[in-house]
Design a protein around this motif. Structure first.
Motif, short mmCIF file in Angstrom:
data_model
loop_
_atom_site.label_atom_id
_atom_site.label_comp_id
_atom_site.label_asym_id
_atom_site.label_seq_id
_atom_site.Cartn_x
_atom_site.Cartn_y
_atom_site.Cartn_z
N ALA A 1 0.71 -1.20 -0.03
CA ALA A 1 0.11 0.14 0.00
C ALA A 1 0.78 1.38 0.24
CB ALA A 1 -0.82 -0.09 1.23
N SER B 1 -4.47 3.27 -3.75
CA SER B 1 -3.93 2.79 -2.45
C SER B 1 -5.04 3.25 -1.38
CB SER B 1 -2.47 2.95 -2.18
OG SER B 1 -2.21 2.70 -0.70
N PHE B 2 -5.25 2.58 -0.25
CA PHE B 2 -6.12 3.31 0.63
C PHE B 2 -5.41 4.04 1.44
CE2 PHE B 2 -4.37 -0.33 3.03
CZ PHE B 2 -3.89 0.05 4.17
N LEU B 3 -3.85 4.10 1.41
CA LEU B 3 -2.94 5.00 2.05
C LEU B 3 -2.75 6.25 1.24
CD1 LEU B 3 -0.67 2.67 3.86
CD2 LEU B 3 -2.70 3.79 4.86
N LEU C 1 -5.91 -3.67 -1.33
CA LEU C 1 -5.23 -2.36 -0.99
C LEU C 1 -5.98 -1.17 -1.66
CD1 LEU C 1 -1.74 -3.88 -1.91
CD2 LEU C 1 -2.88 -3.73 0.30
N GLY D 1 -8.84 -1.11 1.55
CA GLY D 1 -8.48 -1.24 3.14
C GLY D 1 -9.10 -2.61 3.63
N TYR E 1 -10.27 -6.44 4.44
CA TYR E 1 -9.42 -7.56 4.67
C TYR E 1 -10.51 -8.97 5.13
CZ TYR E 1 -5.78 -10.82 6.34
OH TYR E 1 -4.89 -11.82 6.82
N ASN F 1 -10.63 -4.32 8.69
CA ASN F 1 -10.23 -3.41 7.96
C ASN F 1 -8.62 -3.29 8.23
OD1 ASN F 1 -9.65 -0.25 7.94
ND2 ASN F 1 -10.80 -0.80 6.31
N LEU F 2 -7.60 -2.96 7.31
CA LEU F 2 -6.44 -3.02 7.39
C LEU F 2 -5.84 -1.91 8.40
CD1 LEU F 2 -5.34 -3.87 3.96
CD2 LEU F 2 -5.03 -5.23 5.89
N ALA F 3 -6.57 -0.72 7.83
CA ALA F 3 -6.32 0.57 8.96
C ALA F 3 -6.26 0.30 10.28
CB ALA F 3 -7.18 1.68 8.41
#
Length: 446
Positions: A251, A262-264, A380, A383, A385, A411-413
């Protein structure tokens, strides 16, 4: 493999000269030599042996902001190859970010990172190692069948030459052993594996130890229970935690940031990990899996804090992605026959309490220790998962019954911000990550 790559470097120079004659404004040439030997055995018998050798090249040319890449083996005529590449570039669409790395960023000295071991392992020795690995695994009580074992060795050499004056060579060797076995009977058989892969033969783990561990892992998984749907505290085995942190590295990749996938993408300067943790990328470590003295564009990379004390600080950049983002490359270009793209080197998750994994489990008290995931669970872009999984219940602070056929989702975050670390990171890998506790997640079971 011979450590003399000067003939390949001379070929690279001829390619650059030919590209210039045919009208290229800039160019670079990569010549790769690969050698490998491997054997596979199953149930005490040799099933396959393989040896391969190749010498391949790729030439990338630029005509203004138009570019093209062609690949061939080293028997190709440099002049005709360059003529073809330039003709292709002239009819390609313009890319305002295309071009070689800035000359002032190129590596001036090629660091010796001790990445090449010239040791040769003959076919008979590879067969013996594979058989020993499988035999040790099958000797574990409860192991009932084998998925096979393998042993291999190989080496690659890369020569990179650019029209801006860079000429560099690097070599890497590799030695490996692997085994997969089954435990249990009938429809209730469980599979597991173990392996080792090293740059230097002397560092490779004993075959019997690899086999014994694989057998023990398979036996522990026999007769798994189902878990009820609900919320559970989750701890990840290093095999799984490396994948989770690998998604974070993905990400942070500059190509995804430039594309907005990318979620970032809007999180630079914000907290993405707990403030006790940092994510560090280091390409110049000796005898490490991801090390390289220069990147795919000839740039020397330095230690880079991707995340520092929880705060996102850097993208992973090659020259094209950097230009698109208004930045400069940080020496993370990876070269392949299809072109150049950003990639990480040796990434380590640093900091945190670093407790023994037994302490982490005891503090968790009740939950699930995940040892395997099924499929690629990280999106990605959003975010999200979600992945199938198996592992062991954490009961009264210790590993308990095996469990399987459940799904974990989150959620990845949120998962990254909840990370707590154990102290069992393994430096064999280019991603060095220990067991991780990632808070509570939704588990779909029976």
């Amino acid at each position: 493999m011979s450590d003399d790559l000067s003939p390949l470097a001379d070929l690279g120079e001829r390619l650059i000269a030919a590209a210039r004659r045919h009208g290229a404004d800039a160019s670079d040439a990569a010549v790769v030599r690969s050698r490998s030997r491997s054997v596979e055995v199953r149930l005490g018998k040799v099933e396959e042996t393989e040896s391969s050798e190749s010498d391949d090249l790729s030439l990338r040319v630029f005509v203004g902001r138009r570019s093209a890449t062609v690949s061939a083996d080293i028997r190709a005529d440099p002049d005709r190859l360059a003529e073809r590449a330039v003709a292709m570039a002239r009819v390609s669409p313009e890319n305002p970010y295309a071009g070689l790395a800035e000359p002032e960023l190129l590596a001036r000295e090629i660091a010796d990172l001790d990445l090449f071991d010239p040791s040769e392992v003959g076919g008979e020795a590879l067969v013996a190692a594979a058989l020993e690995t499988e035999e040790a695994a099958r000797a574990v009580p409860g192991v009932t069948n084998s998925g096979g074992a393998s042993a291999g060795m190989g080496a690659t050499g890369l020569v990179l030459v650019t029209s801006t004056g860079f000429r560099g060579t690097r070599q890497r060797s590799g030695f490996s052993r692997q085994v997969s076995v089954l435990a249990g009977e009938g429809t209730r058989m469980e599979r597991d594996y173990d392996f080792d892969s090293r740059i230097h033969l002397a560092d490779l783990e004993d075959a019997s130890a690899i086999g014994r561990r694989a057998g023990e892992r398979a036996v522990r998984r026999v007769h798994p229970d189902k878990v009820a749907t609900g919320r559970y505290a989750i701890v990840l085995d290093p095999r799984v935690s490396r994948g989770l942190v690998g998604s974070l590295v993905g990400a942070i990749n500059g190509s995804g940031i430039a594309r907005g996938t990318s979620f970032l993408k809007n999180r630079m300067g914000e907290a993405v990990l707990p403030d006790a943790l940092s994510l560090i990328d280091e390409p110049l470590l000796r005898r490490r899996a991801g090390s390289r003295p220069f990147d795919g564009e000839g740039v020397r990379g330095e230690r880079l804090a991707l995340v520092e004390n929880g705060i996102l600080r850097s993208w992973i950049l090659d020259s094209a992605a950097a230009r698109e983002l208004g930045l400069r490359t940080n020496g993370r270009a990876s070269r392949s026959s299809s072109g150049v793209s950003p990639s990480s080197t040796n990434v380590t998750l640093e900091g945190g309490a670093r407790r023994p994994v037994e302490d982490l489990l005891r503090d968790t008290w009740s939950g699930i220790y995940v040892t395997e995931t099924i499929g690629h669970g990280a999106n990605l872009v959003t975010g999200d998962y979600s992945t199938g999984a198996s592992g062991f219940l954490i009961e009264d602070g210790r590993l308990g019954r095996p469990v399987s056929e459940f799904t974990i989702a989150g959620n990845l975050a949120d998962m990254y911000r909840a990370i707590e670390t154990a102290d069992d990171a393994d430096t064999r890998f280019s991603l060095v990550v220990p067991s991780l506790r990632i808070g509570e997640m939704t588990v779909a079971g029976r």
